[in-house]
Design a protein around this motif. Structure first.
Motif, mmCIF file in Angstrom:
data_model
loop_
_atom_site.group_PDB
_atom_site.id
_atom_site.type_symbol
_atom_site.label_atom_id
_atom_site.label_comp_id
_atom_site.label_asym_id
_atom_site.label_seq_id
_atom_site.Cartn_x
_atom_site.Cartn_y
_atom_site.Cartn_z
ATOM 1 N N ALA A 293 0.832 -1.215 0.000
ATOM 2 C CA ALA A 293 0.000 0.000 0.000
ATOM 3 C C ALA A 293 0.862 1.258 0.000
ATOM 4 C CB ALA A 293 -0.907 0.001 1.231
ATOM 5 N N GLN A 294 0.407 2.286 -0.724
ATOM 6 C CA GLN A 294 1.103 3.585 -0.672
ATOM 7 C C GLN A 294 0.711 4.333 0.604
ATOM 8 O OE1 GLN A 294 -0.255 2.541 -3.547
ATOM 9 N NE2 GLN A 294 1.230 2.793 -5.182
ATOM 10 N N TYR A 295 -0.557 4.162 1.007
ATOM 11 C CA TYR A 295 -1.031 4.782 2.246
ATOM 12 C C TYR A 295 -1.694 3.716 3.101
ATOM 13 C CZ TYR A 295 -0.441 9.157 -0.301
ATOM 14 O OH TYR A 295 0.080 10.191 -1.017
ATOM 15 N N GLY A 296 -1.452 3.795 4.405
ATOM 16 C CA GLY A 296 -2.067 2.818 5.285
ATOM 17 C C GLY A 296 -2.643 3.482 6.517
ATOM 18 N N ILE A 297 -3.754 2.946 6.990
ATOM 19 C CA ILE A 297 -4.324 3.420 8.251
ATOM 20 C C ILE A 297 -4.383 2.210 9.178
ATOM 21 C CG2 ILE A 297 -6.358 4.396 9.404
ATOM 22 C CD1 ILE A 297 -7.115 5.658 6.671
ATOM 23 N N VAL A 298 -3.674 2.303 10.309
ATOM 24 C CA VAL A 298 -3.770 1.227 11.289
ATOM 25 C C VAL A 298 -4.949 1.577 12.181
ATOM 26 C CG1 VAL A 298 -2.613 -0.005 13.163
ATOM 27 C CG2 VAL A 298 -1.281 0.817 11.201
ATOM 28 N N GLY A 299 -5.999 0.802 12.059
ATOM 29 C CA GLY A 299 -7.200 1.113 12.840
ATOM 30 C C GLY A 299 -8.300 0.115 12.569
ATOM 31 N N ASP A 300 -9.360 0.266 13.346
ATOM 32 C CA ASP A 300 -10.512 -0.627 13.233
ATOM 33 C C ASP A 300 -11.434 -0.079 12.139
ATOM 34 O OD1 ASP A 300 -13.010 -1.885 13.593
ATOM 35 O OD2 ASP A 300 -12.510 -2.314 15.694
ATOM 36 N N ILE A 301 -11.750 -0.935 11.152
ATOM 37 C CA ILE A 301 -12.576 -0.426 10.038
ATOM 38 C C ILE A 301 -13.933 0.087 10.530
ATOM 39 C CG2 ILE A 301 -11.545 -1.714 8.110
ATOM 40 C CD1 ILE A 301 -13.937 -3.704 8.397
ATOM 41 N N PHE A 302 -14.414 -0.498 11.645
ATOM 42 C CA PHE A 302 -15.739 -0.080 12.114
ATOM 43 C C PHE A 302 -15.701 1.295 12.795
ATOM 44 C CE2 PHE A 302 -15.916 -4.726 11.845
ATOM 45 C CZ PHE A 302 -16.863 -4.807 10.822
ATOM 46 N N GLU A 303 -14.478 1.783 13.025
ATOM 47 C CA GLU A 303 -14.347 3.176 13.498
ATOM 48 C C GLU A 303 -13.946 4.085 12.333
ATOM 49 O OE1 GLU A 303 -11.516 3.053 16.692
ATOM 50 O OE2 GLU A 303 -12.768 1.642 17.818
ATOM 51 N N VAL A 304 -12.971 3.607 11.526
ATOM 52 C CA VAL A 304 -12.416 4.468 10.474
ATOM 53 C C VAL A 304 -13.421 4.687 9.334
ATOM 54 C CG1 VAL A 304 -10.538 4.761 8.801
ATOM 55 C CG2 VAL A 304 -10.074 3.694 11.017
ATOM 56 N N VAL A 305 -14.101 3.613 8.902
ATOM 57 C CA VAL A 305 -14.975 3.745 7.730
ATOM 58 C C VAL A 305 -16.166 4.683 8.002
ATOM 59 C CG1 VAL A 305 -16.417 2.489 6.061
ATOM 60 C CG2 VAL A 305 -14.163 1.607 6.681
ATOM 61 N N PRO A 306 -16.869 4.550 9.137
ATOM 62 C CA PRO A 306 -17.957 5.514 9.387
ATOM 63 C C PRO A 306 -17.455 6.959 9.396
ATOM 64 C CG PRO A 306 -18.129 3.659 10.891
ATOM 65 C CD PRO A 306 -16.828 3.498 10.174
ATOM 66 N N GLU A 307 -16.234 7.162 9.915
ATOM 67 C CA GLU A 307 -15.654 8.507 9.932
ATOM 68 C C GLU A 307 -15.400 8.995 8.498
ATOM 69 O OE1 GLU A 307 -15.291 10.417 12.551
ATOM 70 O OE2 GLU A 307 -14.278 12.032 11.450
ATOM 71 N N LEU A 308 -14.857 8.078 7.679
ATOM 72 C CA LEU A 308 -14.606 8.428 6.263
ATOM 73 C C LEU A 308 -15.907 8.786 5.560
ATOM 74 C CD1 LEU A 308 -12.061 5.794 4.834
ATOM 75 C CD2 LEU A 308 -11.833 8.267 4.823
ATOM 76 N N ILE A 309 -16.937 7.980 5.828
ATOM 77 C CA ILE A 309 -18.250 8.212 5.201
ATOM 78 C C ILE A 309 -18.772 9.586 5.617
ATOM 79 C CG2 ILE A 309 -20.685 7.440 5.254
ATOM 80 C CD1 ILE A 309 -19.586 4.546 5.283
ATOM 81 N N ASP A 310 -18.598 9.860 6.893
ATOM 82 C CA ASP A 310 -19.057 11.129 7.436
ATOM 83 C C ASP A 310 -18.359 12.308 6.748
ATOM 84 O OD1 ASP A 310 -20.747 12.236 9.307
ATOM 85 O OD2 ASP A 310 -19.057 12.723 10.645
ATOM 86 N N GLN A 311 -17.014 12.198 6.685
ATOM 87 C CA GLN A 311 -16.218 13.289 6.082
ATOM 88 C C GLN A 311 -16.547 13.458 4.602
ATOM 89 O OE1 GLN A 311 -14.155 15.384 7.644
ATOM 90 N NE2 GLN A 311 -14.406 14.421 9.642
ATOM 91 N N LEU A 312 -16.659 12.319 3.901
ATOM 92 C CA LEU A 312 -16.945 12.397 2.462
ATOM 93 C C LEU A 312 -18.337 12.986 2.214
ATOM 94 C CD1 LEU A 312 -15.467 9.009 1.208
ATOM 95 C CD2 LEU A 312 -14.856 11.258 0.324
ATOM 96 N N SER A 313 -19.288 12.589 3.064
ATOM 97 C CA SER A 313 -20.661 13.116 2.905
ATOM 98 C C SER A 313 -20.652 14.619 3.098
ATOM 99 C CB SER A 313 -21.618 12.490 3.917
ATOM 100 O OG SER A 313 -21.531 11.114 3.866
ATOM 101 N N LYS A 314 -19.861 15.098 4.091
ATOM 102 C CA LYS A 314 -19.795 16.547 4.349
ATOM 103 C C LYS A 314 -19.185 17.253 3.137
ATOM 104 C CE LYS A 314 -19.548 16.572 9.342
ATOM 105 N NZ LYS A 314 -18.562 16.189 10.342
ATOM 106 N N LEU A 315 -18.082 16.636 2.616
ATOM 107 C CA LEU A 315 -17.407 17.227 1.455
ATOM 108 C C LEU A 315 -18.362 17.364 0.269
ATOM 109 C CD1 LEU A 315 -13.865 15.607 1.157
ATOM 110 C CD2 LEU A 315 -14.409 18.041 1.263
ATOM 111 N N LYS A 316 -19.192 16.320 0.115
ATOM 112 C CA LYS A 316 -20.108 16.306 -1.033
ATOM 113 C C LYS A 316 -21.327 17.188 -0.784
ATOM 114 C CE LYS A 316 -18.978 12.460 -3.706
ATOM 115 N NZ LYS A 316 -19.497 11.439 -4.575
ATOM 116 N N GLY A 317 -21.403 17.674 0.441
ATOM 117 C CA GLY A 317 -22.510 18.584 0.759
ATOM 118 C C GLY A 317 -23.788 17.812 0.939
#
Ligand SMILES: Cc1cc2nc3c(=O)[nH]c(=O)nc-3n(C[C@H](O)[C@H](O)[C@H](O)COP(=O)(O)OP(=O)(O)OC[C@H]3O[C@@H](n4cnc5c(N)ncnc54)[C@H](O)[C@@H]3O)c2cc1C
Length: 317
Positions: A293-317
């Protein structure tokens, strides 16, 4: 050096590997890249192929409507009697694997299968994986007048258009085939082809349950991508078989591969390592996926993915 590609189509669809093989042909040719298209009412495919080939040889006949290796061989043998090939490239598919050995015998040519690289600087050298992808070997083929190579799908996706010509020739099988086409049974396929997707959100065993796939789907939708899986995900029935990435699944080369709880076993990595950008999320910092991987996140997907979804949803308005 004349490099020929035997184009594959089935049930009204041109297999995109036909164009990938022309990309390879253009990279190694010294004289010309030439596509051979056999079929019935396939002029449209010839036009598509002519964008990437110096020349397309179009051979149409009622008997060529459905793929029959006997008939194809009959016609190809007649064609190659007047057009000596230096290299013949054939898809490493069920179509190609039936045809290539027969053609190699007819041409008295060395054959290599499941090729992932070709070097013509000193004879013909090819690269292929062995031991289920654990090792890659470079092989030099013995000197011969012609060579037959079957090539892995998804490896030669990039190439420039060359804009060639189409020549229709009248060749017919010299004898009736002993086997006949009876029926085409459509395989169970989903609506998505992961090998063609630009953005893949791939889930591994750590997704834990079929009901959690939804999370990946939500993320994929926000990114404009589709969901794929590692083998345990498919074996558990959480995703259909045609979504499997890896040596016993599909080779993918998306612009973005995002791995969620995928460990990165070599059988999986062999199918995705050439992705343009690989990002992995895994709670184990030692997971082998971080090695590719070029980028890696060490973390629990059940914490990281909801956060990503949240951030992306905000970005998309
Ligand atoms: C002949 C053969 C062919 C094969 N072909 C393929 C193939 O085509 N494709 C394929 O994928 N495999 C294939 N395999 C299987 C392969 O060897 C591995 O077993 C498989 O890839 C592992 O899948 P995985 O990464 O999903 O699961 P695991 O190896 O079990 O990894 C799960 C990962 O998820 C992480 N994790 C767990 N929970 C979380 C969480 N909540 N958050 C973050 N991370 C978490 C763990 O740390 C672990 O790294 C093949 C094997 C054989 C023998």
């Amino acid at each position: 050096m004349r490099v020929f590609v035997v184009a594959e189509h089935r049930m009204g669809e041109l297999n995109p590997i036909s164009v990938e093989l022309l990309n390879l042909a253009n990279a190694i040719k010294k004289d010309s890249s030439e596509a051979l298209l056999l079929g019935k009412d396939v002029k449209g495919f010839a036009e598509e192929l002519a964008k990437y080939a110096d020349k397309v040889w179009l051979i149409q006949d009622d008997s060529l409507e459905y793929f029959n290796p006997e008939i194809y061989m009959d016609v190809l043998t007649q064609f190659f009697a007047n057009n000596k090939p230096d290299v013949v490239l054939i898809p490493n598919s069920s179509f190609g694997l039936e045809l290539a050995p027969l053609l190699a015998v007819k041409l008295n040519a060395p054959i290599a299968t499941d090729v992932v690289n070709v070097d013509v600087s000193d004879g013909i050298k090819i690269s292929k994986y062995i031991f289920q992808g654990k090792l890659m070997v470079d092989l030099k083929l013995k000197e011969a007048e012609s060579y037959v190579l079957t090539v892995r799908q998804g490896v030669f996706k990039e190439g420039a258009e060359v804009g060639g010509s189409i020549e229709e020739i009248d060749l017919k099988p010299s004898a009736e085939a002993k086997r006949k086409f009876v029926q085409y049974i459509e395989p169970e396929v989903g609506e998505v082809d992961i090998a063609q997707a630009d953005i893949l959100v791939t889930v591994g065993r750590g997704i834990d349950d079929a009901s959690n796939i939804e999370l990946a789907e939500e993320l994929a939708e926000l990114l404009g991508g589709v969901v794929a899986g590692s083998r345990p995900v498919i074996d558990n029935g959480w995703l259909p078989k045609d979504r499997q990435v890896g040596i016993s699944g599909k080779t993918v080369k998306p612009k973005l591969y995002l791995g969620l709880a995928v460990s990165g076993a070599f059988q999986h990595v062999m199918g995705m390592k050439d992705s343009e950008l690989i990002i992995a999320i895994n709670k184990d910092p030692e997971a082998p996926i971080f090695g590719v991987a070029q980028y890696g996140i060490v973390g629990d997907i059940f914490e990281v993915v909801p956060e990503l979804i949240d951030q992306l949803s905000k970005l998309k308005g």
